[in-house]
Design a protein around this motif. Structure first.
Motif, PDB file in Angstrom:
ATOM      1  N   HIS A  37       0.845  -1.211   0.000  1.00 26.77           N
ATOM      2  CA  HIS A  37       0.000   0.000   0.000  1.00 26.77           C
ATOM      3  C   HIS A  37       0.875   1.253   0.000  1.00 26.77           C
ATOM      4  O   HIS A  37       0.618   2.219  -0.717  1.00 26.77           O
ATOM      5  CB  HIS A  37      -0.908   0.032   1.238  1.00 26.77           C
ATOM      6  CG  HIS A  37      -2.037  -0.948   1.174  1.00 26.77           C
ATOM      7  ND1 HIS A  37      -2.921  -0.997   0.136  1.00 26.77           N
ATOM      8  CD2 HIS A  37      -2.441  -1.895   2.046  1.00 26.77           C
ATOM      9  CE1 HIS A  37      -3.807  -1.962   0.363  1.00 26.77           C
ATOM     10  NE2 HIS A  37      -3.532  -2.516   1.515  1.00 26.77           N
ATOM     11  N   TRP A  38       1.898   1.229   0.852  1.00 28.72           N
ATOM     12  CA  TRP A  38       2.789   2.396   0.996  1.00 28.72           C
ATOM     13  C   TRP A  38       3.512   2.692  -0.331  1.00 28.72           C
ATOM     14  O   TRP A  38       3.510   3.816  -0.814  1.00 28.72           O
ATOM     15  CB  TRP A  38       3.797   2.120   2.117  1.00 28.72           C
ATOM     16  CG  TRP A  38       4.929   3.101   2.229  1.00 28.72           C
ATOM     17  CD1 TRP A  38       6.095   3.086   1.513  1.00 28.72           C
ATOM     18  CD2 TRP A  38       5.008   4.235   3.098  1.00 28.72           C
ATOM     19  NE1 TRP A  38       6.893   4.132   1.904  1.00 28.72           N
ATOM     20  CE2 TRP A  38       6.257   4.851   2.873  1.00 28.72           C
ATOM     21  CE3 TRP A  38       4.153   4.783   4.071  1.00 28.72           C
ATOM     22  CZ2 TRP A  38       6.676   5.989   3.562  1.00 28.72           C
ATOM     23  CZ3 TRP A  38       4.572   5.919   4.762  1.00 28.72           C
ATOM     24  CH2 TRP A  38       5.817   6.507   4.508  1.00 28.72           C
ATOM     25  N   CYS A  39       4.106   1.648  -0.924  1.00 26.05           N
ATOM     26  CA  CYS A  39       4.874   1.871  -2.160  1.00 26.05           C
ATOM     27  C   CYS A  39       3.956   2.332  -3.292  1.00 26.05           C
ATOM     28  O   CYS A  39       4.348   3.191  -4.090  1.00 26.05           O
ATOM     29  CB  CYS A  39       5.617   0.595  -2.553  1.00 26.05           C
ATOM     30  SG  CYS A  39       6.973   0.214  -1.438  1.00 26.05           S
ATOM     31  N   ASP A  40       2.735   1.782  -3.357  1.00 29.11           N
ATOM     32  CA  ASP A  40       1.780   2.234  -4.377  1.00 29.11           C
ATOM     33  C   ASP A  40       1.459   3.714  -4.178  1.00 29.11           C
ATOM     34  O   ASP A  40       1.424   4.493  -5.128  1.00 29.11           O
ATOM     35  CB  ASP A  40       0.479   1.431  -4.294  1.00 29.11           C
ATOM     36  CG  ASP A  40       0.647   0.015  -4.830  1.00 29.11           C
ATOM     37  OD1 ASP A  40       1.716  -0.296  -5.394  1.00 29.11           O
ATOM     38  OD2 ASP A  40      -0.305  -0.783  -4.675  1.00 29.11           O
ATOM     39  N   ALA A  41       1.199   4.115  -2.923  1.00 28.72           N
ATOM     40  CA  ALA A  41       0.775   5.493  -2.653  1.00 28.72           C
ATOM     41  C   ALA A  41       1.923   6.477  -2.899  1.00 28.72           C
ATOM     42  O   ALA A  41       1.726   7.537  -3.487  1.00 28.72           O
ATOM     43  CB  ALA A  41       0.250   5.614  -1.215  1.00 28.72           C
ATOM     44  N   ILE A  42       3.114   6.118  -2.454  1.00 33.00           N
ATOM     45  CA  ILE A  42       4.276   7.001  -2.605  1.00 33.00           C
ATOM     46  C   ILE A  42       4.808   6.951  -4.044  1.00 33.00           C
ATOM     47  O   ILE A  42       5.527   7.841  -4.476  1.00 33.00           O
ATOM     48  CB  ILE A  42       5.397   6.587  -1.603  1.00 33.00           C
ATOM     49  CG1 ILE A  42       4.911   6.708  -0.141  1.00 33.00           C
ATOM     50  CG2 ILE A  42       6.687   7.381  -1.796  1.00 33.00           C
ATOM     51  CD1 ILE A  42       4.769   8.134   0.372  1.00 33.00           C
ATOM     52  N   GLY A  43       4.450   5.890  -4.766  1.00 29.34           N
ATOM     53  CA  GLY A  43       4.967   5.738  -6.125  1.00 29.34           C
ATOM     54  C   GLY A  43       6.400   5.240  -6.127  1.00 29.34           C
ATOM     55  O   GLY A  43       7.169   5.514  -7.046  1.00 29.34           O
ATOM     56  N   ASP A  44       6.754   4.502  -5.080  1.00 29.91           N
ATOM     57  CA  ASP A  44       8.127   4.011  -4.939  1.00 29.91           C
ATOM     58  C   ASP A  44       8.234   2.642  -5.602  1.00 29.91           C
ATOM     59  O   ASP A  44       7.573   1.691  -5.185  1.00 29.91           O
ATOM     60  CB  ASP A  44       8.486   3.921  -3.448  1.00 29.91           C
ATOM     61  CG  ASP A  44       9.988   3.798  -3.231  1.00 29.91           C
ATOM     62  OD1 ASP A  44      10.684   3.246  -4.107  1.00 29.91           O
ATOM     63  OD2 ASP A  44      10.466   4.256  -2.175  1.00 29.91           O
ATOM     64  N   THR A  45       9.067   2.556  -6.651  1.00 30.95           N
ATOM     65  CA  THR A  45       9.177   1.298  -7.404  1.00 30.95           C
ATOM     66  C   THR A  45      10.450   0.528  -7.061  1.00 30.95           C
ATOM     67  O   THR A  45      10.814  -0.409  -7.774  1.00 30.95           O
ATOM     68  CB  THR A  45       9.158   1.577  -8.922  1.00 30.95           C
ATOM     69  OG1 THR A  45      10.225   2.486  -9.232  1.00 30.95           O
ATOM     70  CG2 THR A  45       7.835   2.192  -9.340  1.00 30.95           C
ATOM     71  N   ASN A  46      11.129   0.917  -5.980  1.00 34.23           N
ATOM     72  CA  ASN A  46      12.346   0.199  -5.576  1.00 34.23           C
ATOM     73  C   ASN A  46      12.001  -1.278  -5.340  1.00 34.23           C
ATOM     74  O   ASN A  46      11.174  -1.591  -4.471  1.00 34.23           O
ATOM     75  CB  ASN A  46      12.889   0.846  -4.294  1.00 34.23           C
ATOM     76  CG  ASN A  46      14.284   0.365  -3.946  1.00 34.23           C
ATOM     77  OD1 ASN A  46      14.690  -0.725  -4.346  1.00 34.23           O
ATOM     78  ND2 ASN A  46      15.011   1.187  -3.201  1.00 34.23           N
ATOM     79  N   PRO A  47      12.622  -2.191  -6.113  1.00 32.51           N
ATOM     80  CA  PRO A  47      12.204  -3.601  -6.036  1.00 32.51           C
ATOM     81  C   PRO A  47      12.544  -4.281  -4.708  1.00 32.51           C
ATOM     82  O   PRO A  47      11.947  -5.322  -4.394  1.00 32.51           O
ATOM     83  CB  PRO A  47      12.963  -4.256  -7.193  1.00 32.51           C
ATOM     84  CG  PRO A  47      14.116  -3.348  -7.479  1.00 32.51           C
ATOM     85  CD  PRO A  47      13.659  -1.963  -7.131  1.00 32.51           C
ATOM     86  N   ILE A  48      13.456  -3.709  -3.914  1.00 27.75           N
ATOM     87  CA  ILE A  48      13.831  -4.393  -2.661  1.00 27.75           C
ATOM     88  C   ILE A  48      12.669  -4.435  -1.666  1.00 27.75           C
ATOM     89  O   ILE A  48      12.709  -5.182  -0.706  1.00 27.75           O
ATOM     90  CB  ILE A  48      15.061  -3.742  -1.977  1.00 27.75           C
ATOM     91  CG1 ILE A  48      14.774  -2.295  -1.571  1.00 27.75           C
ATOM     92  CG2 ILE A  48      16.275  -3.840  -2.885  1.00 27.75           C
ATOM     93  CD1 ILE A  48      15.885  -1.639  -0.759  1.00 27.75           C
ATOM     94  N   TYR A  49      11.629  -3.642  -1.917  1.00 26.50           N
ATOM     95  CA  TYR A  49      10.477  -3.629  -1.016  1.00 26.50           C
ATOM     96  C   TYR A  49       9.381  -4.611  -1.427  1.00 26.50           C
ATOM     97  O   TYR A  49       8.539  -4.974  -0.611  1.00 26.50           O
ATOM     98  CB  TYR A  49       9.854  -2.225  -0.960  1.00 26.50           C
ATOM     99  CG  TYR A  49      10.830  -1.110  -0.651  1.00 26.50           C
ATOM    100  CD1 TYR A  49      11.799  -1.239   0.344  1.00 26.50           C
ATOM    101  CD2 TYR A  49      10.761   0.102  -1.357  1.00 26.50           C
ATOM    102  CE1 TYR A  49      12.680  -0.199   0.614  1.00 26.50           C
ATOM    103  CE2 TYR A  49      11.637   1.144  -1.077  1.00 26.50           C
ATOM    104  CZ  TYR A  49      12.597   0.985  -0.099  1.00 26.50           C
ATOM    105  OH  TYR A  49      13.465   2.021   0.173  1.00 26.50           O
TER     106      TYR A  49
END
Lengths: 196, 145
Positions: A39-51
């Motif tokens: 949810h967090w990565c979708d909302a922030i738009g963070d595409t770092n694959p380590i997450y």
């Protein structure tokens, strides 16, 4: 502990001197988990694959999936119904709206007319990245109160709280300082709880 | 097999290097979804009527999300093998919907400590009202063998 003829500054500093960091509270409601990370990565738009990508995270310096470090505070938030007991009240409040208005230094500030609050600084230090399955507990409390400062918003006091995050092995994983300004609004409508 | 995208190498980074600009569109969806993803249900982050009543011109981004965007900005540039050690931010003007937050950043210092390549970055996120956030991020990058 306060004498009636003491200045507000002196009374506030007595709270600082008397402040004892709370011991670690009960475990957070949820362990560090992949759905919340998604949810967090979708909302922030963070595409770092380590997450989010197990295969790619395994090739990274972490050797597996980790949580975004800046997501730290989210793991201890009380949620919509106030569950998530992670901090005792006096230590939990600064992460939200600045402290208990009915007692302690914040009550003193309120009585004196410093009724508006704004979050001004956040400092997070990470000892290690969190991984899904980690269970956090938090300790903390009041660290310092400034003298009265003139600011663009109005005259006020900076109140700094420190929170320490512990894991399931009683190791410190992160520390956070959170500073808020309690101020006398200069004009009407000046933002009660204007940030965060 | 998939391959991890490349990361910056500490040896290739120079003091004074600038990070490429990142523009965040501050839609209501962004303000609200980030607040909820950080489990911050304060009404001023999702309910415009209540935000108005509290003297705010609109809903606005919570500080937890600002931290998240700063972290993303740094690792978008540095790559997946960057390890953040600290994020220290000071908030300025609020992030209201229908604005943009433009991130800029610069390498302030670098040092090698016990074989560990450390960087310190200065980060700034500005909207049309001024600086929403200024901060310092410390991180570790891979060093060339």
């Amino acid at each position: 502990m306060s004498e009636p003829d003491q200045s507000l500054d002196e009374r506030l500093q007595e709270y600082v001197k008397a402040a004892v960091p709370s011991p670690p509270g009960p475990p957070a409601r949820d362990p560090v988990n992949r759905p919340m990370i998604h949810h967090w990565c979708d909302a922030i738009g963070d595409t770092n694959p380590i997450y989010v990508d197990e295969e790619l995270a395994a090739q990274s310096v972490h050797g597996g999936l980790v949580a975004p470090p800046t997501m730290l505070q989210a793991w201890g938030m009380p949620g919509l119904r106030g569950r998530g007991p992670s901090l005792p009240e006096h230590a939990r409040a600064p992460a939200l709206v600045g402290g208990n208005r009915n007692r302690g230094p914040v009550a003193l500030l309120h009585e004196a007319g410093y009724t508006s609050v704004v979050a001004t600084d956040s400092e997070q230090e990470y000892k290690r990245y969190l991984r899904p399955g980690d269970v956090l507990r938090m300790s903390g409390g009041l660290e310092s109160i400034s003298s009265e400062k003139k600011t663009a918003l109005g005259d006020g006091y900076f109140v700094t709280n420190k929170t320490t995050y512990w894991d399931q092995n009683d190791e410190v994983v992160a520390e956070m300082r959170f500073r808020i300004l309690w101020f006398k609004p200069r004009r009407r409508g000046g933002g009660e709880e204007s940030q965060p | 097999m998939k391959t991890l995208p490349p990361s910056k190498n500490w040896a290739d980074v120079k003091v004074g290097d600038e990070l490429p600009e990142l523009v965040i569109e501050l839609t209501p969806t962004v303000i609200i979804s980030t607040a909820i993803a950080s489990r911050d249900y304060q009404d001023v982050h999702h309910d415009r009527d209540l935000a108005h009543k509290k003297g705010s011109k609109d809903i606005f981004m919570n500080i937890l999300s600002t931290n998240g965007f700063v972290g993303r900005y740094v690792t978008d540039w540095a790559g997946p093998n960057a390890v953040l050690r600290s994020v220290k931010i000071r908030l300025g003007v609020p992030n209201y919907p229908y604005d943009q937050m433009r991130f800029s950043g610069k390498v302030e210092s670098k040092e090698l400590v016990d074989g560990e390549g450390r960087l310190e970055l200065e980060i700034r996120g500005a909207n049309q009202l001024g600086d929403h956030v200024k901060g310092t991020v410390q991180l570790v990058l891979p060093t060339r063998a």
